[in-house]
Write an enzyme that holds these catalytic residues in place. Structure first.
Site, PDB file in Angstrom:
ATOM      1  N   ALA A  97      14.308 -53.722 -13.023  1.00 51.45           N
ATOM      2  CA  ALA A  97      12.946 -53.432 -12.455  1.00 51.45           C
ATOM      3  C   ALA A  97      12.608 -53.986 -10.994  1.00 51.45           C
ATOM      4  O   ALA A  97      12.023 -53.135 -10.406  1.00 51.45           O
ATOM      5  CB  ALA A  97      11.902 -54.115 -13.600  1.00 51.45           C
ATOM      6  N   PHE A  98      13.393 -54.978 -10.669  1.00 45.80           N
ATOM      7  CA  PHE A  98      13.167 -55.570  -9.377  1.00 45.80           C
ATOM      8  C   PHE A  98      13.597 -54.471  -8.361  1.00 45.80           C
ATOM      9  O   PHE A  98      13.278 -54.599  -7.122  1.00 45.80           O
ATOM     10  CB  PHE A  98      13.940 -57.135  -9.358  1.00 45.80           C
ATOM     11  CG  PHE A  98      13.468 -57.944  -7.975  1.00 45.80           C
ATOM     12  CD1 PHE A  98      12.184 -58.546  -8.259  1.00 45.80           C
ATOM     13  CD2 PHE A  98      14.149 -57.821  -7.016  1.00 45.80           C
ATOM     14  CE1 PHE A  98      11.853 -59.395  -7.137  1.00 45.80           C
ATOM     15  CE2 PHE A  98      13.920 -58.605  -5.794  1.00 45.80           C
ATOM     16  CZ  PHE A  98      12.805 -59.440  -5.979  1.00 45.80           C
ATOM     17  N   ILE A 140      10.138 -57.758 -20.404  1.00 45.30           N
ATOM     18  CA  ILE A 140       9.669 -58.243 -21.544  1.00 45.30           C
ATOM     19  C   ILE A 140       9.743 -59.689 -21.239  1.00 45.30           C
ATOM     20  O   ILE A 140      10.701 -60.309 -20.862  1.00 45.30           O
ATOM     21  CB  ILE A 140      10.612 -57.901 -22.664  1.00 45.30           C
ATOM     22  CG1 ILE A 140      10.733 -56.544 -22.987  1.00 45.30           C
ATOM     23  CG2 ILE A 140      10.018 -58.482 -23.902  1.00 45.30           C
ATOM     24  CD1 ILE A 140      11.401 -55.968 -23.880  1.00 45.30           C
ATOM     25  N   THR A 147      11.240 -68.149 -19.867  1.00 45.89           N
ATOM     26  CA  THR A 147      10.979 -68.860 -18.510  1.00 45.89           C
ATOM     27  C   THR A 147       9.944 -68.233 -17.719  1.00 45.89           C
ATOM     28  O   THR A 147       9.572 -66.948 -18.084  1.00 45.89           O
ATOM     29  CB  THR A 147      12.446 -68.674 -17.836  1.00 45.89           C
ATOM     30  OG1 THR A 147      12.525 -67.465 -17.485  1.00 45.89           O
ATOM     31  CG2 THR A 147      13.306 -69.319 -18.687  1.00 45.89           C
ATOM     32  N   HIS A 185      10.604 -66.408 -15.329  1.00 46.70           N
ATOM     33  CA  HIS A 185      11.187 -65.219 -14.481  1.00 46.70           C
ATOM     34  C   HIS A 185      10.520 -64.043 -14.778  1.00 46.70           C
ATOM     35  O   HIS A 185      10.021 -63.039 -13.599  1.00 46.70           O
ATOM     36  CB  HIS A 185      12.614 -65.080 -15.054  1.00 46.70           C
ATOM     37  CG  HIS A 185      13.464 -63.815 -14.574  1.00 46.70           C
ATOM     38  ND1 HIS A 185      13.863 -63.814 -13.457  1.00 46.70           N
ATOM     39  CD2 HIS A 185      13.617 -62.815 -15.061  1.00 46.70           C
ATOM     40  CE1 HIS A 185      14.359 -62.725 -13.174  1.00 46.70           C
ATOM     41  NE2 HIS A 185      14.453 -61.968 -14.186  1.00 46.70           N
TER      42      HIS A 185
END
EC number: 2.5.1.78
Length: 154
Positions: free
Chosen positions: A56-57, A82, A86, A88
């Site tokens: 996605a990034f 999802i 963490t 992230h």
């Protein structure tokens, strides 16, 4: 008073789709939904280009590349993030949404946000074609409407 509203008319519009490979089992369903929506509204396969990115990034960069090519009337961005254990998740969701908005505002074409941001896998499955519909389908319909609205406002 003038009221502008987009309709679901496609004409010769060209659509770019950027899909994340990470969580592909969900994103493939989002892509199938988007393609179904476009085809149901008269868009031909030659009017659609698909680019797969690792995650996605990376979606905003390729959306920007597509938008700057002047080949596309709209870009549809599809992916799934999802929540894990963490932070992230928070960083990825924030940057992807900002990046997609940035591309749309700077390119002056619709760049549609079809990235699921869910708390768990069950929510992602629900939004990719089961209980909660298919967000890929919904975003593609929105893209068709936005292309028509942009044309009316130029």
């Amino acid at each position: 008073m003038t009221v502008f509203e987009g309709n679901l008319t496609t004409g010769n519009a060209k659509y770019g789709i950027v899909v994340a490979r990470f969580n592909e089992f969900i994103n493939a369903k989002l892509l199938a939904g988007a393609l179904d929506a476009l085809k149901r509204h008269g868009v031909q396969e030659e009017q659609i280009d698909i680019a797969w990115v690792p995650g996605a990034f990376e979606i905003p960069l390729i959306a920007q590349k597509m938008a700057s090519s002047d080949k596309y009337d709209a870009i549809i961005c599809l992916g799934t993030v999802i929540r894990g254990s963490t932070s992230h998740y928070d960083f990825v969701c924030s940057e992807v949404s900002k990046g997609i908005a940035h591309v749309s505002l700077n390119s002056n074409i619709p760049v549609m946000f079809g990235v699921l941001t869910t708390e768990n896998i069950e929510q992602a499955i629900e939004r990719s074609g089961t209980k909660a519909g298919n967000k890929g389908f919904e975003v593609a319909v929105g893209a068709i409407e936005m292309v028509d609205l942009m044309a009316k406002m130029s």
